[in-house]
Design a protein around this motif. Structure first.
Motif, mmCIF file in Angstrom:
data_model
loop_
_atom_site.group_PDB
_atom_site.id
_atom_site.type_symbol
_atom_site.label_atom_id
_atom_site.label_comp_id
_atom_site.label_asym_id
_atom_site.label_seq_id
_atom_site.Cartn_x
_atom_site.Cartn_y
_atom_site.Cartn_z
ATOM 1 N N ASP A 134 48.251 45.491 42.478
ATOM 2 C CA ASP A 134 46.789 45.541 42.605
ATOM 3 C C ASP A 134 46.178 46.400 41.502
ATOM 4 O O ASP A 134 45.149 46.047 40.908
ATOM 5 C CB ASP A 134 46.397 46.115 43.967
ATOM 6 C CG ASP A 134 46.378 45.050 45.056
ATOM 7 O OD1 ASP A 134 46.140 43.880 44.723
ATOM 8 O OD2 ASP A 134 46.627 45.402 46.224
ATOM 9 N N ASN A 137 45.917 44.619 38.328
ATOM 10 C CA ASN A 137 45.290 43.300 38.456
ATOM 11 C C ASN A 137 46.330 42.201 38.207
ATOM 12 O O ASN A 137 46.111 41.238 37.474
ATOM 13 C CB ASN A 137 44.115 43.152 37.478
ATOM 14 C CG ASN A 137 43.255 41.931 37.788
ATOM 15 O OD1 ASN A 137 43.211 41.459 38.925
ATOM 16 N ND2 ASN A 137 42.594 41.410 36.760
ATOM 17 N N GLU A 583 41.428 40.697 47.796
ATOM 18 C CA GLU A 583 41.453 39.229 47.862
ATOM 19 C C GLU A 583 40.171 38.697 48.490
ATOM 20 O O GLU A 583 39.654 37.645 48.081
ATOM 21 C CB GLU A 583 42.663 38.767 48.671
ATOM 22 C CG GLU A 583 43.980 38.901 47.931
ATOM 23 C CD GLU A 583 45.160 38.530 48.795
ATOM 24 O OE1 GLU A 583 46.126 37.966 48.254
ATOM 25 O OE2 GLU A 583 45.124 38.810 50.017
ATOM 26 N N GLU A 586 37.614 38.760 45.903
ATOM 27 C CA GLU A 586 37.921 37.717 44.919
ATOM 28 C C GLU A 586 37.485 36.345 45.417
ATOM 29 O O GLU A 586 36.894 35.547 44.681
ATOM 30 C CB GLU A 586 39.428 37.723 44.630
ATOM 31 C CG GLU A 586 39.858 36.703 43.579
ATOM 32 C CD GLU A 586 41.369 36.651 43.409
ATOM 33 O OE1 GLU A 586 41.825 35.844 42.576
ATOM 34 O OE2 GLU A 586 42.085 37.399 44.117
ATOM 35 N N LYS A 589 33.754 35.789 45.217
ATOM 36 C CA LYS A 589 33.251 35.686 43.845
ATOM 37 C C LYS A 589 33.624 34.354 43.169
ATOM 38 O O LYS A 589 32.986 33.917 42.215
ATOM 39 C CB LYS A 589 33.818 36.848 43.029
ATOM 40 C CG LYS A 589 33.267 37.002 41.620
ATOM 41 C CD LYS A 589 33.774 38.305 41.004
ATOM 42 C CE LYS A 589 33.309 38.458 39.562
ATOM 43 N NZ LYS A 589 33.926 37.485 38.663
ATOM 44 N N LEU A 590 34.659 33.698 43.694
ATOM 45 C CA LEU A 590 35.177 32.497 43.032
ATOM 46 C C LEU A 590 34.144 31.375 42.871
ATOM 47 O O LEU A 590 34.070 30.758 41.797
ATOM 48 C CB LEU A 590 36.407 31.974 43.794
ATOM 49 C CG LEU A 590 37.744 32.630 43.430
ATOM 50 C CD1 LEU A 590 38.847 32.139 44.354
ATOM 51 C CD2 LEU A 590 38.112 32.313 41.983
ATOM 52 N N ASP A 593 32.001 31.945 39.822
ATOM 53 C CA ASP A 593 32.776 31.804 38.584
ATOM 54 C C ASP A 593 33.055 30.339 38.270
ATOM 55 O O ASP A 593 32.974 29.900 37.115
ATOM 56 C CB ASP A 593 34.108 32.561 38.708
ATOM 57 C CG ASP A 593 33.907 34.069 38.768
ATOM 58 O OD1 ASP A 593 32.812 34.525 38.387
ATOM 59 O OD2 ASP A 593 34.840 34.780 39.199
ATOM 60 N N ARG A 640 43.662 29.032 42.629
ATOM 61 C CA ARG A 640 43.606 30.317 43.323
ATOM 62 C C ARG A 640 42.724 30.228 44.576
ATOM 63 O O ARG A 640 43.064 30.794 45.633
ATOM 64 C CB ARG A 640 43.061 31.380 42.361
ATOM 65 C CG ARG A 640 43.042 32.785 42.939
ATOM 66 C CD ARG A 640 44.430 33.269 43.268
ATOM 67 N NE ARG A 640 44.439 34.671 43.696
ATOM 68 C CZ ARG A 640 45.426 35.225 44.376
ATOM 69 N NH1 ARG A 640 46.486 34.517 44.702
ATOM 70 N NH2 ARG A 640 45.364 36.498 44.719
#
Length: 650
Positions: A134, A137, A583, A586, A589-590, A593, A640
């Motif tokens: 972590d 990254n 996670e 993440e 936010k995906l 993005d 992902r």
């Protein structure tokens, strides 16, 4: 921006000067192909660029902090561990953590509860590794490692030492690709890769932001990747802007100009030599300046290195075979529990040019050995035609005797050989394949890969034949020799069976193909690989040759291996949590993005539809590369997202 500059570098091996006062610059974003005959110094220059070899004179200037990855032509023998360990090791300390985490996750999935060799709880150890990853990254790095392994069709948990040479090369290539270097140096990266892996490699390299310098004999690969050509010819390096097709046109024009200049030079030298040898009366009035000029002309002529000749190949032709060469009926072959060839029924006729196409390890060489009688079928039959005279090019080169010289391997120790009824001295025949007497007398252990390939052809073509079987003949051969081989096969008055991953060679030679469709099945189609792909696009039954194939040495399905790696352990002493805090952030936010990347790709695609887009080639190339790079990122984010969504819902 200059990343590496080689300035006035020269290097010699014994009496032979390989590179003579060479200057070359590697610029950011350039995709430079090193071209030239076998033995001209391409691999040597790559080693100099990578700092693995120092020139005798000159210097190499490298930008401070530059990260450079180098894939040598020979497969390194010092790698140990699993393929995952080797590929992840390209990521230095982070890679070591990833390897540990992958290995311990696999042990936990297998039911182990303690760290190997200790009584420490395995879940605590995994929790600590998770925290360290972590901090770095490192989960994005896990995706990079696993996607690269998957695309290169490598089983991540098999021991590297148990792999074949070709599979080891894939592992080393994957290790170079995951490092995301500033400069990537590749020496024959397509050797021993099947067509699917080469196509993926093309797409991947086109999407990279790093500078690329590579050596290859694969002409389609050259056309697809290179935007700059550096040619090494007789020790000198010449740079050619643009791609490979433009280089070939300009190179031919340059050779014609050089020939004219050499002819004028030789004419002047002959005139001056005649003058200096005139009678005593002429010598009394001799101009000493003219004498000095003649001496300089002689020195220039002695120093001039002539263009290396072109190989001259010919085949000893046997009498015609019967009309039917091979006829198979429900042909099958098993190795243990594995079905390698399944129910193949086909007919090969005289003067057919047959390509055998499929991924590495699918059974192409086995099929050829069944046809020529080196193996016995486990089911079905093979009928051979009459009056067959077979010349067989074995990719393993087992017909060569390492105790003998190159010439003796070809002639069997005789001074003369028979070429279509005409006796030839062995040294004269060897020169047809570009072996000077010193190289012809050398033990074959001293030959380069390209020289070994030409030696195999020299030996093969002496045997009177009406059937030529070629198993991966293109490995290590230079482009000119490959094109000559194509021309020879086109004029050959017999039957050809060709196993190759060289798309251009298949396109130019074969008229029919046996194409792998999985589970030991080969189907008969017209044309070569590109013809099959066009037909497959219109068909509902034909399968992709390469995308559907599994790794030959796979110990488990890739999906289960990925699942084991993507699932993090819960913290010790806490109730299991589906997603960690990082996670969860993440995943939220995906979508933003992904939307941004899709908008960027759409904008570039719209610009590409404009007729003015290609007016500035450099800008167009940059935009196309950017779109490919963004698409690669988009694919990664989607993968992902799927992993995290599945984990959250599971």
């Amino acid at each position: 921006m200059s990343l590496i500059r080689v300035q006035n570098a020269s290097i010699a091996f014994g009496p032979t000067t390989v590179l003579d006062n060479v200057t070359m610059t590697v610029e950011a974003g350039a995709r430079t192909a090193l071209v030239g005959r076998n033995g001209e110094g391409k691999s040597t220059l790559l080693k100099i660029l990578s700092n693995a070899l120092q020139p005798d004179t000159g210097e190499v200037i490298t930008r401070s902090g530059l990260k450079c990855a180098y894939l040598p032509q020979a497969v390194p023998t010092d790698f140990t561990g699993t393929t995952y360990d080797v590929v992840a090791s390209g990521l230095a300390s982070a890679g070591h953590l990833l390897s540990q985490y992958h290995r311990e996750s696999q042990r936990m999935a297998a039911g182990h509860t303690t760290v190997e060799g200790t009584e420490k709880p395995l879940i605590d150890h995994l929790s600590k590794l998770q925290d360290q990853i972590d901090t770095l990254n490192g989960w994005a790095m896990i995706q990079t490692v696993e996607q690269t392994l998957s695309k290169m069709q490598l089983d991540m948990d098999i021991n590297v030492e148990s792999l074949s040479g070709g599979m080891k090369r894939r592992v080393v290539l994957a290790r170079a690709l995951v490092t995301e270097p500033d400069v990537l140096l590749l020496d024959e990266p397509t050797n021993h890769l099947d067509i699917g892996a080469v196509a993926w490699l093309e797409n991947h390299l086109a999407s990279l932001r790093c500078a690329l310098v590579f050596v290859t004999h694969d002409r389609k690969f050259l056309d697809s990747i290179a935007n700059h050509i550096c040619e090494i010819d007789r020790g000198n390096l010449t740079e050619w802007p643009g791609g490979f097709a433009a280089y070939r046109i300009n190179k031919q024009q340059m050779l014609e100009v050089e020939a004219q200049q050499n002819a004028l030079f030789d004419k002047k030298l002959a005139q001056e030599e005649a003058w200096i040898r005139q009678g005593i009366k002429a010598r009394r009035t001799r101009n000493e300046g003219r004498v000095r000029a003649l001496k300089k002309l002689r020195e220039q002529h002695a120093a001039r290195r002539s263009v290396t000749g072109t190989a001259r190949m010919s085949v000893n032709q046997a009498d015609n075979s019967g009309k039917i060469i091979f006829e198979t009926d429900q042909l099958g072959f098993n190795h243990g529990d594995r079905n390698i060839i399944s129910n193949l029924s086909t007919v090969v006729l005289r003067e057919d040019r047959i390509g055998i196409i499929g991924p590495n390890g699918c059974g192409k060489s086995t099929l050829v050995k069944l046809l020529v009688g080196e193996l016995t079928p486990t089911s079905g039959t093979v009928k051979q035609g009459t009056q067959l005279e077979v010349a067989y090019y074995d990719q393993l080169r087992t017909v060569l005797d390492t105790k003998l010289s190159a010439a003796d391997n070809v002639s069997g120790g005789r001074d003369t050989v028979d070429v279509n009824g005409t006796p030839r001295h062995i040294m004269s025949y060897m020169q047809d394949f570009l072996f000077e007497p010193s190289r012809a007398r050398a033990p074959i252990t001293a030959l380069s890969g390209g020289e070994m390939g030409r030696l195999m052809l020299a030996k093969l073509f002496l045997k009177p034949s009406n059937l030529i079987v070629l198993d991966e003949p293109s490995n290590d051969l230079d482009i000119e020799t490959l094109e000559l081989l194509e021309a020879l096969l086109a004029d050959y008055k017999g039957t050809v069976i060709l196993i190759s991953h060289d798309r251009q060679l298949l396109e130019n030679v074969v008229t029919r193909s046996l194409v792998y469709q999985g589970e030991g099945k080969f189907i008969d189609v017209a044309g070569g690989y590109e013809d099959f792909e066009r037909e497959r696009a219109k068909s509902k039954t034909l399968k992709p040759v390469f995308e559907s194939s599994r790794p030959v040495h796979s110990a488990q399905p890739a999906s289960s291996a990925n699942q084991a790696s993507d699932t993090k352990p819960s913290k010790a002493g806490k109730s299991p949590k589906k997603l960690t805090y990082a996670e969860d952030l993440e995943l939220k936010k995906l979508p933003d993005d992904i939307n941004k990347l899709e908008a960027d790709i759409s904008r570039i695609h719209e610009a590409m539809n404009s007729p003015d887009f290609y007016a500035d080639k450099a800008h167009a190339d940059k935009q196309i590369a950017q779109a490919a790079q963004q698409q690669e990122k988009l694919d990664t984010l989607y993968a992902r997202w799927e992993v995290l969504e599945e984990k959250q819902s599971g």
